[in-house]
Design a protein around this motif. Sequence first.
Motif, PDB file in Angstrom:
ATOM      1  N   PRO A 143       0.825  -1.219   0.000  1.00 15.13           N
ATOM      2  CA  PRO A 143       0.000   0.000   0.000  1.00 15.13           C
ATOM      3  C   PRO A 143       0.853   1.260   0.000  1.00 15.13           C
ATOM      4  CG  PRO A 143      -0.698  -1.520   1.722  1.00 15.13           C
ATOM      5  CD  PRO A 143       0.550  -2.068   1.156  1.00 15.13           C
ATOM      6  N   LYS A 144       0.346   2.303  -0.641  1.00 12.99           N
ATOM      7  CA  LYS A 144       1.099   3.558  -0.719  1.00 12.99           C
ATOM      8  C   LYS A 144       1.199   4.246   0.634  1.00 12.99           C
ATOM      9  CE  LYS A 144       0.457   4.583  -5.599  1.00 12.99           C
ATOM     10  NZ  LYS A 144       0.030   5.589  -6.609  1.00 12.99           N
ATOM     11  N   ASN A 145       0.133   4.140   1.424  1.00 16.24           N
ATOM     12  CA  ASN A 145       0.127   4.783   2.736  1.00 16.24           C
ATOM     13  C   ASN A 145      -0.196   3.749   3.808  1.00 16.24           C
ATOM     14  OD1 ASN A 145       0.492   7.568   1.758  1.00 16.24           O
ATOM     15  ND2 ASN A 145      -1.542   7.281   0.875  1.00 16.24           N
ATOM     16  N   PRO A 146       0.760   2.891   4.143  1.00 17.78           N
ATOM     17  CA  PRO A 146       0.492   1.824   5.113  1.00 17.78           C
ATOM     18  C   PRO A 146       0.169   2.368   6.498  1.00 17.78           C
ATOM     19  CG  PRO A 146       2.842   1.993   4.658  1.00 17.78           C
ATOM     20  CD  PRO A 146       2.156   2.894   3.685  1.00 17.78           C
ATOM     21  N   SER A 147      -0.808   1.732   7.132  1.00 14.94           N
ATOM     22  CA  SER A 147      -1.223   2.169   8.462  1.00 14.94           C
ATOM     23  C   SER A 147      -0.493   1.407   9.561  1.00 14.94           C
ATOM     24  CB  SER A 147      -2.731   1.946   8.630  1.00 14.94           C
ATOM     25  OG  SER A 147      -3.043   0.561   8.566  1.00 14.94           O
ATOM     26  N   GLY A 148       0.178   0.349   9.187  1.00 17.76           N
ATOM     27  CA  GLY A 148       0.847  -0.490  10.185  1.00 17.76           C
ATOM     28  C   GLY A 148       0.021  -1.704  10.551  1.00 17.76           C
ATOM     29  N   LYS A 149      -1.288  -1.635  10.333  1.00 11.63           N
ATOM     30  CA  LYS A 149      -2.162  -2.766  10.622  1.00 11.63           C
ATOM     31  C   LYS A 149      -2.082  -3.791   9.486  1.00 11.63           C
ATOM     32  CE  LYS A 149      -5.513   0.077  13.153  1.00 11.63           C
ATOM     33  NZ  LYS A 149      -6.921   0.534  13.208  1.00 11.63           N
ATOM     34  N   PRO A 150      -2.364  -5.066   9.784  1.00  9.42           N
ATOM     35  CA  PRO A 150      -2.368  -6.070   8.719  1.00  9.42           C
ATOM     36  C   PRO A 150      -3.355  -5.684   7.615  1.00  9.42           C
ATOM     37  CG  PRO A 150      -2.384  -7.137  10.857  1.00  9.42           C
ATOM     38  CD  PRO A 150      -2.590  -5.668  11.120  1.00  9.42           C
ATOM     39  N   THR A 151      -2.928  -5.807   6.381  1.00 12.13           N
ATOM     40  CA  THR A 151      -3.746  -5.410   5.239  1.00 12.13           C
ATOM     41  C   THR A 151      -4.438  -6.622   4.619  1.00 12.13           C
ATOM     42  OG1 THR A 151      -1.875  -5.647   3.740  1.00 12.13           O
ATOM     43  CG2 THR A 151      -2.219  -3.480   4.725  1.00 12.13           C
ATOM     44  N   ILE A 152      -5.372  -6.332   3.724  1.00 17.15           N
ATOM     45  CA  ILE A 152      -6.078  -7.390   3.007  1.00 17.15           C
ATOM     46  C   ILE A 152      -5.255  -7.768   1.775  1.00 17.15           C
ATOM     47  CG2 ILE A 152      -8.169  -7.978   1.709  1.00 17.15           C
ATOM     48  CD1 ILE A 152      -9.698  -6.044   3.526  1.00 17.15           C
TER      49      ILE A 152
END
Length: 394
Positions: A143-152
């Motif tokens: 992701p371009k702007n990762p939140s730190g949480k696990p992504t889908i």
Amino acid sequence: MKKFINLFLAVILMVILLLCTLLTLSVYLKWPMMVSGYSSLFATQFNSRFILLALVLCITAFLFFKKQDTGRKIWKFNLILGILFLAGQLIFMLIMLRTASKYDAEISLIPSLKGLEKPVKPTETHHYLTIYGEKQLFDVYRPKNPSGKPTIPVVLVHGGAFIEGKRDQLGYAANWFTQRGYTSFGIEYPLAKKDRQTYESAVNSIVTCMSYIRKHAQEFNIDPSKMILVGGSAGGSLVMQADLGLRDGFAHSYDGSQVAPPAAVIALYPPVSLSDLYQKLREGKTVDLYDPMNKYLGGSPVQFPARFKQLNLIDHLSGGISPTLILTGEIDHVVNVEAIRDFVNKSKEMKLPVSYMEVPYGEHVYDGNPNSIAGQMTWAEIRHFLKRNRLTAE
């Protein structure tokens, strides 16, 4: 000399307008097959541009008709052709907008004038399998702007009639998903050749890749329970095979792991029944696909009935299906649209979670320009589907 130039321009414009008008007419007639197919393909991808072109040609013909004494009949004929061309493209746009409204898709006309976006570059590449002496790789698009949480995680499977294609072929899809916070994986799988049929190894390789990605979930920072499979054309068939095959037992991972079915499947213009497609091919109702089908399956349904039956996906619905979205064009001359409709209708009878969108006059790869009205409609429906199944990352 001036009169000659005027007549020359009038004739040149007449040829252009006559060609544009006849090609537009072939879209509505859906005939002849190849001409209407290509005409529909360009109309769905560049309809907005054609409207602007028609306007320019109409204005040009009108101005010359009003100001020139030479060739007035030709310029008048050009004006009539320009109006017919413009009317045909405007009607096409209205049909697309009406369909978009049916599927509750918000459409913007300005982006529809744009071309393809530059594909995003992968952040890394991994090797997940060696088969037939070849390394099978996949690219990761974080992701371009990762939140730190696990992504889908979204697994992207390319098309190419099972015999060609590259793992970066769905770059525009990677753009769309990474912009919305998903982690995408563009994967490759063994392609069929004359001396190797991959009707089993292709889908098994995809399942093996699913297993690899899930085993490295922490490294990729993904939620493995929410894996989405996305594929177009042959890739659309393969992602459906992976889901149904894991449920019905004809697909497995080469690493011996027990792989859970995906959380959702998105299949664009997938061939869901290769036996039906072979029959359409014999009837001359599709483009020539004998070579890829012979390479992928080894021959005809008469020669290999069990192989073709395995890939008649409607026969595997008894084991259930993951939430699945199927998108296709109405006049697709590469896959069998009737078989897709039968699959969707059977799924509805069985109350299975299958959603379907059919684009009027849509040809194979009708969404090649994602900014077109048809492309926007497709991605809006994908967004609705993901939201309905609680798989949004935004």
